[in-house]
Write an enzyme that holds these catalytic residues in place. Structure first.
Site, PDB file in Angstrom:
ATOM      1  CG  HIS A 182      -0.250  -0.101   2.530  1.00 16.16           C
ATOM      2  ND1 HIS A 182      -0.838  -0.669   3.622  1.00 16.16           N
ATOM      3  CD2 HIS A 182       0.987   0.270   2.943  1.00 16.16           C
ATOM      4  CE1 HIS A 182      -0.019  -0.626   4.651  1.00 16.16           C
ATOM      5  NE2 HIS A 182       1.093  -0.063   4.256  1.00 16.16           N
ATOM      6  CG  HIS A 218       9.051  -1.131   0.949  1.00 18.92           C
ATOM      7  ND1 HIS A 218       9.359  -2.149   1.837  1.00 18.92           N
ATOM      8  CD2 HIS A 218       7.701  -0.984   1.029  1.00 18.92           C
ATOM      9  CE1 HIS A 218       8.269  -2.589   2.424  1.00 18.92           C
ATOM     10  NE2 HIS A 218       7.242  -1.900   1.940  1.00 18.92           N
TER      11      HIS A 218
END
Length: 466
Positions: A182, A218
């Protein structure tokens, strides 16, 4: 995909949840399922901590029986991977590799050589060691999926995301696995806030934007961003300059000082000013992929307005979650259904044929990023449709960003090889090749590597120590 009872909507599904004792992801997933009228079926919870899975079974049944639930799910606990997986249509993996004591070594032992890690679960010294104990677990899981649920779609939430998904494909090349994260959502929400504060455009949702997502988990980037016919990149350039020194304060509980997970986006703004693309993850993750520009000392971290997430805090947070589990089961806390904000159940619906969806996803590179190695797990947008995922072409990484990302891609490939072969020499050279370790003398790095590896001994093949 095998035939199921029913067709179209209200299909009776079987979902195997590996890590079914989860006190966070599992509850959100259960609520999303209960609030979706198009799906129903059985969730099999499997966890090496069976009592935790049993407790989630009770919570899952309470969620399904809630008066606001619009679909009904049955929850059961499985005794083995075989039992959980056999006949499953979908597999969700969300595990904590080992315990908080191993995580304590990951995150905090490198501090003795001046390496400060805000997260320590993806790259750097901590990410490498977490991968060493996670990869053997994923070998076991991947083999079990191959043997008992080869046609199932597999959703991974565990970190290190890239290496978890990469291991599944290494073990079972025919697997239908993808990784969900997310972090990009947060940056898309930041763009919505920018439209509101800078142009007075209210009510924009992140799904209303078009963004080209590229990179690795990330350490994702947006190389284009638009809202309708409005190109957001020039606006973001002004936004980054305006808030570079102060940081952007979204106020309330989103202020960076009020949470270990929030930030003031100064790292994002700095990376944009350096490279001309929008870094699309939380600052605490982004900071771990570069030289220690943002993490040289704890004071440096504070100056950049994000936080170090200590393992002590995680242990304390777990106690709160355990108490909440007790309260939900006993009824002391009223159960309220609310969406998690994740897209797992929506992606599940898309591959069932209940509406195509475009979202960012972690899958092997098939050319969607042509200047990264084929087969390496990358993060881009993909089109989800009936029994298919089609990665969308993101184009070559910009030349100035490519070296930053490629270094980690090759480190991750070497990390996988080292873990699968127990190659201590390759493991150490990969460990030291991370940019966060650039300041560390070789002798100190070797001692750190040996000590951290020893702290994983209970979860590693004995071959590492021969």
């Amino acid at each position: 995909m095998k035939e199921r009872i029913g067709s179209g909507r209200n299909q009776q599904l079987t979902v195997a949840y590996i890590g079914g004792g989860s006190r966070g992801w599992a509850w959100g997933f259960m609520m999303d399922l209960a609030m979706d009228p198009d799906l129903c079926g059985t969730v099999r919870l499997y966890d090496i901590d069976r009592p935790a899975a049993e407790r989630n079974r009770v919570i899952g049944e309470k969620i399904s029986a809630h008066p606001d639930a619009v679909s009904r799910w049955h929850y059961e606990v499985s005794d083995s991977l075989k039992e959980a997986l056999t006949g499953a249509d979908f597999v969700v993996i969300s595990i904590l590799p080992a315990t908080f004591e191993e995580m304590r070594s990951d995150v905090h032992l490198p501090e003795r050589v001046g390496v400060w890690q805000p997260v320590g679960d993806t790259v750097g010294a901590g990410g490498f060691m977490r991968a060493m104990r996670t990869i053997p677990m994923y070998v076991t899981i991947g083999e079990a999926i191959r043997d008992f649920a080869p046609e199932a779609w597999v959703i991974n939430y565990t970190n290190p995301m890239s290496l978890c998904v990469r291991t599944l494909y290494e073990v079972f090349p025919g697997i239908k696995a993808f990784g969900c994260c997310h972090e990009v959502f947060g940056t898309q929400n930041l763009l919505c806030a920018m439209l509101r504060t800078e142009l007075g455009i209210e009510g924009v949702k992140r799904q209303d934007l078009y963004t080209t997502v590229t990179g690795i988990n990330h350490f994702t980037w947006l190389t284009t961003a638009s809202y309708g016919d409005l190109d957001l990149m020039p606006l973001y350039a002004k936004f980054a300059d305006k808030y570079f020194e102060s940081g952007y304060d979204e106020g309330g509980d989103k202020n960076w000082m009020n949470s270990h997970f929030n930030c003031a986006h100064r790292v994002k703004f700095d990376l944009f000013r350096r490279y001309g693309a929008i870094a699309a993850a939380g600052d605490r993750h982004l900071a771990e992929f570069t030289a220690p520009w943002y993490t040289r000392t704890p004071e440096t971290v504070t100056e950049w307005k994000f936080g170090l997430t200590s393992v002590d805090w995680r242990v304390e947070d777990l106690q709160h979650r355990l108490q909440r589990s007790d309260d939900l089961i006993s009824g002391r806390e009223e159960l309220k259904l609310k969406p998690s904000g994740e897209e797992g159940h929506l992606l599940l619906k898309a591959v069932l044929g209940l509406g195509d969806l475009v979202s960012n996803v972690n899958v092997p590179n098939r050319g969607q990023i042509p200047n990264l190695p084929l087969g390496a797990v990358v993060e881009t947008n993909a089109l989800f449709g009936r029994d298919r995922i089609e990665p969308l072409y993101a184009g070559p990484l910009p030349a100035n960003i490519l070296p930053l990302i490629a270094r980690h891609v090759y480190n991750q490939e070497n990390t996988l090889t080292a873990a699968l072969t127990c190659d201590r020499k390759l493991g150490f050279s990969t460990f030291m090749n991370d940019p966060q370790m650039a300041w560390v003398p070789m002798a100190e790095g070797k001692k750190l590597f040996d000590d951290m590896l020893e702290n994983q001994r209970a979860y590693l093949p004995e071959k590492w120590f021969e």
